[in-house]
Design an enzyme around this catalytic site. Structure first.
Site, short mmCIF file in Angstrom:
data_model
loop_
_atom_site.label_atom_id
_atom_site.label_comp_id
_atom_site.label_asym_id
_atom_site.label_seq_id
_atom_site.Cartn_x
_atom_site.Cartn_y
_atom_site.Cartn_z
N PRO A 97 -7.81 5.05 24.66
CA PRO A 97 -9.17 5.21 24.15
C PRO A 97 -9.28 6.10 22.92
CG PRO A 97 -9.14 5.43 26.54
CD PRO A 97 -7.71 5.42 26.09
N GLU A 124 -4.35 5.77 36.28
CA GLU A 124 -5.25 6.71 35.63
C GLU A 124 -4.76 7.11 34.24
OE1 GLU A 124 -8.88 8.70 35.73
OE2 GLU A 124 -7.98 7.26 37.13
N ARG A 162 0.01 -14.50 13.83
CA ARG A 162 -0.62 -15.56 13.04
C ARG A 162 -0.62 -15.25 11.55
NH1 ARG A 162 -5.82 -15.68 11.91
NH2 ARG A 162 -6.10 -17.79 12.73
N ASP A 177 -10.11 -16.05 7.40
CA ASP A 177 -10.59 -15.39 8.61
C ASP A 177 -11.65 -14.34 8.27
OD1 ASP A 177 -8.87 -16.82 10.18
OD2 ASP A 177 -7.36 -15.23 10.32
#
Length: 259
Positions: A97, A124, A162, A177
């Site tokens: 995170p 965790e 890609r 894209d």
């Protein structure tokens, strides 16, 4: 490029590496993927890789020792494969995170690298001492939490695979894209195919005109419109970088979307 993935669930990657257009990158070795299970380096009959957190609290924490032994095996294998006496240690990426958000520019940077080791956390979390000692980069998909880093690893692999030459059928596909510098970082325009009329809805006449300049202008206008509607901050960035011309601003002014 070579990517070594540390995961407690290597079986999750088998179908991912064998389907879709990006499978070409993996089957050819253009993006060489190796899977490593830290449980293979855990001690005891149960091959334990996690334990309760000091200080109490919910969940379990992945132990540093099995991860370190697994990492040492990976580094030895990379040296052997490289056939050099001195090999620069591969970066170790943890999906976390607190990591840098995975955006096109970040993907493009890793797509031009020689690879990395990807650490997929579970439970965790991972013993912080292992992170402090070995992790060199941290990446995040966004402000939400997954059950493990495997999906994030797949996202990174797919997005950079890609971009490799020859992987997509059309060499220039990825340049169209969303977020690509070739589009000035804007969102992509709508796309249509046969039939020309579907459920009473017609394909925009500009796309049927055969006039390439008009088609290009229509697509550019639609990118501007959609970006302003859904991601206006991307349009602000394009303005700040001087990427919008007079025709762009004229279209935005006419449609009432000029900030």
């Amino acid at each position: 490029m070579r990517f070594d993935i540390i995961t407690l669930f290597p079986e999750l990657f088998a179908p991912f590496l064998e389907v879709g257009v990006t499978r070409r990158a993996y089957s050819s070795g253009q993006v060489d993927v190796h899977l490593w299970n830290p449980r293979d380096w855990a001690e005891g009959n149960y091959r334990r890789v996690d334990d309760r957190p000091f200080g109490g609290g919910p969940g379990m924490v992945m132990m540093a020792e099995p991860l370190q032994h697994c990492l040492e095996a990976i580094r030895a294998a990379r040296i052997e494969a490289d056939e050099k006496e001195q090999v620069e240690p591969a970066p170790l990426i943890l999906f976390s995170p607190i990591g840098t958000t995975l955006k096109h520019a970040v993907v493009a940077e890793w797509a031009e690298s020689s690879g990395a080791i990807l650490l997929c956390g579970r439970y965790e979390g991972i013993d912080q001492r292992f992170i402090d000692t070995h992790v060199t980069h941290q990446l995040s998909l966004g402000d939400f939490v997954l059950s493990g880093g495997e999906l994030a690893a797949m996202v990174l692999l797919d997005s950079l695979a890609r971009l490799q030459p020859g992987v997509l059928n059309d060499e220039g596909s990825f340049q169209q894209d969303s977020f690509n510098p070739a589009l000035d970082g804007l969102l992509d325009c709508p796309h249509y195919t046969r039939p020309e009329v579907w459920n009473g809805q017609e394909v925009p006449s500009e796309l049927l005109s055969g006039h390439h300049a008009n088609i290009d202008r229509w697509r550019r206008d639609q990118r501007l419109r959609i970006t302003q509607q859904h991601r206006p901050e991307l349009l602000d960035q394009a303005r700040q970088q001087g990427l919008l011309n007079a025709k762009d601003e004229g279209f935005l002014a006419k449609t009432g979307t000029r900030l």
